[in-house]
Write a protein that holds these residues in place. Sequence first.
Motif, PDB file in Angstrom:
ATOM      1  N   VAL A 180       0.898  -1.329  -0.023  1.00 29.12           N
ATOM      2  CA  VAL A 180      -0.080  -0.241   0.049  1.00 29.12           C
ATOM      3  C   VAL A 180       0.780   1.079   0.121  1.00 29.12           C
ATOM      4  O   VAL A 180       1.504   1.508   1.067  1.00 29.12           O
ATOM      5  N   GLU A 181       0.439   2.437  -1.035  1.00 25.96           N
ATOM      6  CA  GLU A 181       1.642   2.966  -0.505  1.00 25.96           C
ATOM      7  C   GLU A 181       0.371   4.284  -0.746  1.00 25.96           C
ATOM      8  O   GLU A 181      -0.637   3.799  -1.910  1.00 25.96           O
ATOM      9  N   VAL A 182       0.947   5.652  -0.212  1.00 25.07           N
ATOM     10  CA  VAL A 182      -0.111   7.148  -0.275  1.00 25.07           C
ATOM     11  C   VAL A 182       0.044   8.075  -1.453  1.00 25.07           C
ATOM     12  O   VAL A 182       1.386   7.946  -1.021  1.00 25.07           O
ATOM     13  N   ASP A 183      -0.016   8.505  -1.728  1.00 26.42           N
ATOM     14  CA  ASP A 183       0.393   9.603  -2.174  1.00 26.42           C
ATOM     15  C   ASP A 183      -1.099  10.660  -2.292  1.00 26.42           C
ATOM     16  O   ASP A 183      -1.738  10.832  -3.038  1.00 26.42           O
ATOM     17  N   GLY A 184      -1.375  11.765  -1.397  1.00 28.13           N
ATOM     18  CA  GLY A 184      -2.050  12.507  -1.012  1.00 28.13           C
ATOM     19  C   GLY A 184      -3.426  11.707  -0.504  1.00 28.13           C
ATOM     20  O   GLY A 184      -3.260  11.421   0.322  1.00 28.13           O
ATOM     21  N   ASP A 185      -4.499  11.543  -1.371  1.00 32.91           N
ATOM     22  CA  ASP A 185      -5.715  11.830  -1.050  1.00 32.91           C
ATOM     23  C   ASP A 185      -5.760  10.379  -1.649  1.00 32.91           C
ATOM     24  O   ASP A 185      -7.134   9.994  -1.761  1.00 32.91           O
ATOM     25  N   THR A 186      -4.439   9.490  -2.064  1.00 35.74           N
ATOM     26  CA  THR A 186      -4.830   9.071  -3.434  1.00 35.74           C
ATOM     27  C   THR A 186      -4.144   7.189  -2.297  1.00 35.74           C
ATOM     28  O   THR A 186      -2.747   7.066  -2.103  1.00 35.74           O
ATOM     29  N   LEU A 187      -4.654   5.604  -2.680  1.00 35.19           N
ATOM     30  CA  LEU A 187      -4.422   4.984  -2.230  1.00 35.19           C
ATOM     31  C   LEU A 187      -4.068   4.350  -3.509  1.00 35.19           C
ATOM     32  O   LEU A 187      -4.776   4.000  -4.434  1.00 35.19           O
TER      33      LEU A 187
END
Length: 223
Positions: A180-187
């Motif tokens: 799982v990676e988080v980019d701002g409000d995106t998974l």
Amino acid sequence: MTQVVGVRDDQRIQHDVLAELAWDAQLQPHEIGVTVNQGVVTLTGFVDGAARSWAATRSAQRVRGVRAVADEIEVRLPGTPGRTDAEVAIAASRALEWDSFVPAEQLDVTVANGWVMLRGEVEFGWQRRAAEQELRRLDGVRGITNLIEVRPPEPPAGERLRRDVQRALLRTIGGERVTVEVDGDTLVLAGVVRSWWERDQVERVAWSAPGVRVVHDHLLVGG
């Protein structure tokens, strides 16, 4: 298109998909045609509602070795007078109101020729999914276009969110093979799952996370 690890013979997959369709009590025997090319299943035929088309797709996805499903099933409502668009719209609005987990007052439903258009805003992705699933079961629905926007009240907590989602996956599917990676409000989801059911569970967990507006699914489905 979701890919798969491991390859089964197309003829074997076709045989198993047909058997799974016949096993599903929601479907009528011989109403769905099945072809398979390199693990990609194409479904054809005619059904009398969106719920049956959805059930056929889900049945095919349950079969081991299926890489992806192309739904070319045509929804043909019965020839006898059925629900008008106005009646379908009323039924859809009531179904959303009866679901205590869906903010019906924030959603707008329009219907044209049996096709339902959903618009509005919700705080969680699982609410968006729940609204669509609620309407798939209604008589007179030919299909659904879901344009509901997910707008969380607060931004996600970055690394903390990633750890929380990873822990939730470990509790539900033993998600050691899912990253799982988080980019701002995106998974962003990546890795390998053993079945379409596991893939659905991973997406459910991801969309349930607070602050998430978008989920990108790059999971591979193991054969």
